[in-house]
Design an enzyme around this catalytic site. Structure first.
Site, PDB file in Angstrom:
ATOM      1  N   LYS A 197      34.313  35.916  33.404  1.00  0.00           N
ATOM      2  CA  LYS A 197      33.002  35.276  33.344  1.00  0.00           C
ATOM      3  C   LYS A 197      31.942  36.095  32.624  1.00  0.00           C
ATOM      4  O   LYS A 197      31.767  37.275  32.896  1.00  0.00           O
ATOM      5  CB  LYS A 197      32.522  34.971  34.768  1.00  0.00           C
ATOM      6  CG  LYS A 197      33.379  33.954  35.518  1.00  0.00           C
ATOM      7  CD  LYS A 197      32.810  33.655  36.892  1.00  0.00           C
ATOM      8  CE  LYS A 197      33.619  32.582  37.613  1.00  0.00           C
ATOM      9  NZ  LYS A 197      33.038  32.251  38.932  1.00  0.00           N
ATOM     10  N   GLY A 377      32.149  49.563  40.629  1.00  0.00           N
ATOM     11  CA  GLY A 377      30.763  49.129  40.538  1.00  0.00           C
ATOM     12  C   GLY A 377      29.841  50.154  39.914  1.00  0.00           C
ATOM     13  O   GLY A 377      28.963  49.817  39.113  1.00  0.00           O
TER      14      GLY A 377
END
Length: 396
Positions: A197, A377
């Site tokens: 995405k 992250g």
């Protein structure tokens, strides 16, 4: 950014509160992957060699400030002992009486693991009182958990303001690699960004187009960009509602002088399954009932040609559906080309992100990359240009 390392600290006889990431996978009470444990060993050993007493601070799972027996770090202790090759003492709390008693009993050569910092809600709130309770246990703070550096927690940021602070060996390696890749890189710089995405990597793409010379976009993300250019992509995975955003990114790249590389040929199939019938077609010839599952050989040749001219490579995400053969071909071929250039000293290559590490390992290319980050992250946020609290605290 200026930050101290273990080499800048006098550790002899000092209790070194060492923030590590040993949030490892566990099944049936056994650690199933000790990669994160292996990567903190140089820091622990260097502290011991300098006469310091390493006291390990870590989190495990998300207990949300509650004492959850299944999230006790005691389950990690046997794997830590096996990796270190020596006993590891354990305290049933990270502050208070149990922690103070365990620290007071330390002798040179001892290693102590404190219980899960997240058993206290003050950890994730970066509570000053909780950070002070931790600081009271030691003389020096060492952060070796880059993977948790994007969290402003007591043990990742708060402690650095209360004790003489430095980066551990893993943190030092991560920061040095990322500085080489994005801070002051050797040019030309090429970035590979893949994944499903566009919406999850907007900040990343927006930052990279201003800082790299070539940006390769692969995976499902590439489909969104192709569709935004008016190319028919059949039943391919794409975010059609992100078309305007994709066009904006293309415009920003053009204004910044960054070349965007999208597939010129693609591998298509009618089903997403191992060994599914497939064909390679020009990017504008995807059948209406087919889906794009990988980049084609012409695209791979273009990517590898860019690698040949580049001096620095940053990689995050696969070029196709690498989990299933034969749709791993583009990722494998590009990864091997980057690995060969890196091994030959012609390319500084830094890669990170969960799917990225898995893809590069599958291609048997990871071992020759200059640096592979397991930080997830934190790696992404650094690439996005964001300040990481745990890193910023070391430079204060």
């Amino acid at each position: 950014m200026a930050w101290k390392t273990l080499d800048d600290m006098d550790l002899d006889g000092m209790v070194v509160l060492t923030r590590v990431d040993i949030n490892v996978p566990v099944e049936n009470g056994q650690v199933t992957d000790d990669t994160r444990i292996q990567r903190i060993l140089p820091t622990i050993r260097d502290i011991l060699d300098a006469g310091g007493k390493p006291v390990l601070l870590a989190h495990f799972g998300r207990p949300k400030g509650q004492r959850v027996p299944d999230m006790s770090l005691s389950v990690v202790r046997p794997a830590l002992e096996a990796a270190l090759g020596c006993p590891v003492k354990f305290a049933e709390d990270c502050i208070g009486g149990p922690a103070k008693k365990a620290v007071a009993g330390l002798e040179k050569g001892d290693v102590l693991l404190l219980e899960n910092t997240r058993f206290h809600e003050g950890e994730t709130k970066n509570d000053g009182g909780f950070a002070a309770s931790l600081a009271a246990l030691g003389n020096v703070y060492c952060n070796d958990a880059f993977s948790a550096a994007h969290r402003a927690h007591a043990s990742t940021a708060g402690l650095a303001h209360l004790l003489p602070a430095c980066a551990g060996r893993l943190m030092q390696a991560e920061l040095s690699a990322l500085e080489a890749a994005l801070g002051d890189p050797e040019r030309p710089v090429v970035a590979v960004v893949g994944g499903a995405k566009v919406s999850t990597k907007l900040d990343l793409l927006g930052n990279l187009v201003k800082r790299v010379d070539h940006l390769v976009i692969g995976g499902g993300m590439a489909n969104t960009f192709l569709a935004a250019r008016g190319i028919e992509i059949g039943t391919s995975l794409a975010e059609h509602d992100m078309a305007d955003t994709a066009r904006e990114i293309l415009e920003k790249a053009d204004a910044a002088g960054c070349e965007i590389i999208l597939p010129s040929d693609v591998v298509v199939a009618r089903e997403f399954a191992a060994g599914a019938a497939h064909e390679t077609v020009a990017v504008d010839a995807c059948p209406a009932d087919a889906m794009i599952l990988d980049a084609g050989p012409e695209t791979v040749a273009r990517i590898t040609a860019v690698f040949e001219t580049a001096r620095t490579l940053i990689w995050n995400g696969p070029l196709g559906a690498f989990e299933i053969e034969p749709f791993d071909a583009a990722t494998n071929a590009a990864a091997k080309a980057a690995a060969e250039l890196s091994a030959a000293g012609r390319l500084t290559s830094v890669a990170g992100g969960g799917d990225t590490v898995a893809a590069l390992n599958k291609a048997d290319a990871a071992k020759d990359f200059t640096y592979i980050s397991t930080a997830g992250g934190a790696f992404l946020e650094w690439m996005e240009g964001k300040e990481l609290p745990g890193v910023a605290a070391l430079g204060d």
